[in-house]
Design an enzyme around this catalytic site. Structure first.
Site, short mmCIF file in Angstrom:
data_model
loop_
_atom_site.label_atom_id
_atom_site.label_comp_id
_atom_site.label_asym_id
_atom_site.label_seq_id
_atom_site.Cartn_x
_atom_site.Cartn_y
_atom_site.Cartn_z
N ARG A 176 0.83 -1.18 0.00
CA ARG A 176 0.00 0.00 0.00
C ARG A 176 0.88 1.24 0.00
NH1 ARG A 176 -0.18 1.34 5.44
NH2 ARG A 176 -1.99 2.67 5.20
N ARG A 180 -3.54 10.43 2.10
CA ARG A 180 -4.55 10.96 3.02
C ARG A 180 -5.31 12.08 2.33
NH1 ARG A 180 -0.72 11.62 8.04
NH2 ARG A 180 -0.32 9.42 8.50
N ARG A 254 19.69 -5.06 3.62
CA ARG A 254 20.20 -3.76 3.20
C ARG A 254 20.82 -3.07 4.40
NH1 ARG A 254 16.50 0.09 1.77
NH2 ARG A 254 14.78 -1.12 2.61
N ARG A 285 18.12 10.65 2.58
CA ARG A 285 17.54 11.66 3.46
C ARG A 285 18.58 12.30 4.35
NH1 ARG A 285 13.94 8.21 7.86
NH2 ARG A 285 15.69 7.10 8.74
N GLU A 308 22.04 9.95 4.91
CA GLU A 308 21.91 8.50 4.84
C GLU A 308 22.03 8.01 3.39
OE1 GLU A 308 19.03 7.63 8.68
OE2 GLU A 308 18.37 7.03 6.69
N TYR A 356 11.71 -7.25 9.71
CA TYR A 356 11.80 -5.88 10.18
C TYR A 356 10.82 -5.72 11.33
CZ TYR A 356 11.69 -1.00 10.99
OH TYR A 356 11.76 0.20 11.65
N ASP A 358 9.53 -2.88 14.27
CA ASP A 358 9.63 -1.62 14.99
C ASP A 358 9.94 -1.93 16.45
OD1 ASP A 358 9.31 0.56 13.25
OD2 ASP A 358 7.13 0.26 13.14
P1 FAD Z 1 18.87 -5.10 17.90
O1 FAD Z 1 18.53 -3.78 18.46
O2 FAD Z 1 19.55 -5.16 16.59
O3 FAD Z 1 19.76 -5.86 18.99
C1 FAD Z 1 20.47 -7.04 18.69
C2 FAD Z 1 21.80 -7.00 19.42
O4 FAD Z 1 22.43 -8.29 19.30
C3 FAD Z 1 22.77 -5.99 18.86
O5 FAD Z 1 23.16 -5.07 19.86
C4 FAD Z 1 23.94 -6.84 18.38
O6 FAD Z 1 25.21 -6.23 18.58
C5 FAD Z 1 23.82 -8.08 19.23
N1 FAD Z 1 24.46 -9.25 18.64
C6 FAD Z 1 24.29 -9.74 17.39
N2 FAD Z 1 25.09 -10.81 17.19
C7 FAD Z 1 25.78 -10.99 18.34
C8 FAD Z 1 26.78 -11.94 18.75
N3 FAD Z 1 27.23 -12.88 17.93
N4 FAD Z 1 27.28 -11.85 20.01
C9 FAD Z 1 26.85 -10.88 20.86
N5 FAD Z 1 25.91 -9.96 20.52
C10 FAD Z 1 25.39 -10.02 19.27
N6 FAD Z 1 11.89 1.16 15.19
C11 FAD Z 1 10.92 2.03 15.57
O7 FAD Z 1 10.04 1.65 16.34
N7 FAD Z 1 10.93 3.33 15.12
C12 FAD Z 1 11.90 3.79 14.28
O8 FAD Z 1 11.87 4.96 13.90
C13 FAD Z 1 12.92 2.89 13.86
N8 FAD Z 1 13.88 3.30 13.02
C14 FAD Z 1 14.84 2.42 12.61
C15 FAD Z 1 15.81 2.86 11.73
C16 FAD Z 1 16.79 1.98 11.29
C17 FAD Z 1 17.86 2.45 10.34
C18 FAD Z 1 16.77 0.63 11.73
C19 FAD Z 1 17.80 -0.34 11.24
C20 FAD Z 1 15.81 0.21 12.61
C21 FAD Z 1 14.82 1.08 13.06
N9 FAD Z 1 13.85 0.68 13.96
C22 FAD Z 1 12.87 1.56 14.35
C23 FAD Z 1 13.79 -0.71 14.46
C24 FAD Z 1 14.53 -0.94 15.79
O9 FAD Z 1 15.90 -0.65 15.63
C25 FAD Z 1 14.30 -2.39 16.17
O10 FAD Z 1 12.95 -2.60 16.47
C26 FAD Z 1 15.09 -2.86 17.38
O11 FAD Z 1 16.45 -2.57 17.22
C27 FAD Z 1 14.91 -4.35 17.55
O12 FAD Z 1 15.56 -4.80 18.71
P2 FAD Z 1 16.29 -6.21 18.71
O13 FAD Z 1 16.68 -6.44 20.12
O14 FAD Z 1 15.47 -7.21 18.02
O15 FAD Z 1 17.59 -6.02 17.77
#
Ligand code: FAD
Ligand code: NA
Length: 385
Positions: A176, A180, A254, A285, A308, A356, A358
């Site tokens: 989608r 708006r 990516r 951006r 970026e 992905y 949030d």
């Molecule tokens: P992560 O935060 O990635 O944590 C995983 C951790 O595991 C990392 O710190 C990594 O170092 C660690 N790890 C991996 N492998 C190993 C290993 N072998 N040994 C030890 N440690 C390890 N969400 C929103 O709600 N709003 C937003 O505006 C938003 N913007 C974003 C913009 C970008 C560019 C990106 C990439 C994401 C965005 N997000 C946003 C999403 C948000 O970052 C994620 O929801 C969140 O990070 C998920 O948490 P997580 O714990 O699953 O993963």
């Protein structure tokens, strides 16, 4: 590792939520390790040394959620500002509000439209395919919003995001494109939105602030894995293909290159996020971080911006957005099978489930995983002992 009831790999929102619950709700001893030198995962932020401006080190992070449970949960660890996110896009030296709304349409087509007139205009332009099934992203976008708006606001931006001509991208990437038919230019529709009053990293400090939780940074799971007793419960939030040594193939992502600059002006662009829709501008951006926190006392003569650039990730890069082709889906399913056979290890988070997410989704998934997988296992181990 013997002293702990639970080992968590990754100090992002998924890992931190599970750690917090296991310690505070069950009184379990938790070790959380991360290969990075900081907690917070991709939500990590720090204050720029020269200006004090909070910079989200892995891209702009806006907190918003429709989920009351998640909002209440996170509110135990932070207060939120009343920040409301808005995004603008620069196209041919003009600036338009995103997502496409009545203001964007009036400005773009150069006259006033009522909501019904705008609906009729876009419907007529979207009829270009005459009912033919879209064969690629370009046709899909045209079928949703018509060619003029697609060519201005979607084509160049998407081409830069994917380094691929939208005619060579699958139509399945977009389901989608919101338009708006009113002048509402708030980016998110969720009932709960805001930024953490003391920044993101403070949330993680508070979540992990319990004598039952130990944090070990700059530690790669694969370097210490041999020393972890095989009967320990492990929550793994790293890349799932890496866990299994890429034996079923590599999942594609990516990444984004961030180019950060401190500029000697008080306000560079007047807003937090400016997209660049023109294909000949190389970045997608520009973020200007001071605008996320207008309530703070930031310097009036300096600002921090980040450009970026989007590209396909190699193994050495930070994985940000799943490419998610049909082949990736098949590969992921193969890993899912292996993960199910891996008793004692719970895979979670965006890297562990190749999705992905949030922040609110990562927290919601962690709360659910804690209840249905982690907690039963920890309580079971207690009974067995
Ligand atoms: P992560 O935060 O990635 O944590 C995983 C951790 O595991 C990392 O710190 C990594 O170092 C660690 N790890 C991996 N492998 C190993 C290993 N072998 N040994 C030890 N440690 C390890 N969400 C929103 O709600 N709003 C937003 O505006 C938003 N913007 C974003 C913009 C970008 C560019 C990106 C990439 C994401 C965005 N997000 C946003 C999403 C948000 O970052 C994620 O929801 C969140 O990070 C998920 O948490 P997580 O714990 O699953 O993963
Ligand atoms: Na498992």
């Amino acid at each position: 590792f013997h002293d702990y009831d639970l080992i968590i790999v990754g100090a992002g929102f998924f890992g931190a939520t599970v750690a917090e619950r296991a310690a505070n709700q069950l009184g379990k001893r938790v070790l959380i390790i991360d290969r990075r030198s900081h907690i917070g995962g991709n939500a990590y932020s720090e204050n720029d040394r020269q200006t004090g401006i909070e910079v989200h080190k892995y891209g702009a992070h806006l907190f918003h959620t429709p989920n009351r449970t998640v909002w209440d949960y996170l509110s135990r660890f932070t207060r939120f500002t009343d920040y409301r996110h808005r995004v603008f896009t620069s196209y041919r030296n003009q600036v338009f509000a995103m997502p496409i709304n009545l203001g964007t349409i009036c400005q773009f087509f150069g006259r006033q439209f009522s909501p019904d007139e705008a609906r009729a205009l876009i419907a007529a332009q979207a009829a270009e395919l005459e009912g033919r099934v879209p064969r690629n992203l370009e046709e899909k976008a045209i079928s949703l919003i018509g060619r003029p708006l697609y060519e201005a606001f979607i084509r160049g931006y998407t081409a830069k995001q994917w380094q691929t001509d939208p005619r060579d991208l699958p139509e399945s990437i977009i389901t989608r494109l919101p338009v708006r038919y009113n002048f509402d230019n708030r980016y998110f529709n969720d009932p709960y939105e805001g930024l953490p009053v003391d920044g993101y990293t403070a949330i993680f400090k508070r979540m992990l602030d319990n004598p039952l939780i130990d944090v070990q940074l700059a530690t790669d799971y694969f370097a210490v894995r041999q020393a972890i007793p095989s009967d320990k419960t492990v929550v793994y939030t790293g890349p799932i293909d890496r866990y299994f040594d890429y034996r079923a193939g590599e999942l594609k992502w990516r990444t984004i290159d961030f180019q950060e600059e401190v500029l000697p002006v008080g306000d560079f662009q007047g807003t937090a996020v400016m997209n660049y829709a023109d294909e000949d501008v190389p970045y997608t951006r520009i973020l200007e971080f001071r605008h996320f926190n207008p309530e703070r006392d930031y310097p009036a003569d300096r600002t921090v911006i980040v450009r970026e650039y989007s590209r396909f990730a190699t193994r050495a890069d930070e994985p940000y957005y799943p490419v998610d082709t049909l082949e990736d889906r098949r590969t992921y399913l193969a890993y899912r099978k292996l993960a199910e056979e891996e008793t004692g290890v719970i895979f979670g988070g965006r890297l562990g489930t190749y999705r992905y997410l949030d922040m609110h989704q990562a927290i919601g998934a962690a709360l659910k995983s804690f209840e249905t997988e982690v907690s039963p296992r920890l309580i079971g181990a207690e009974r067995a002992a």
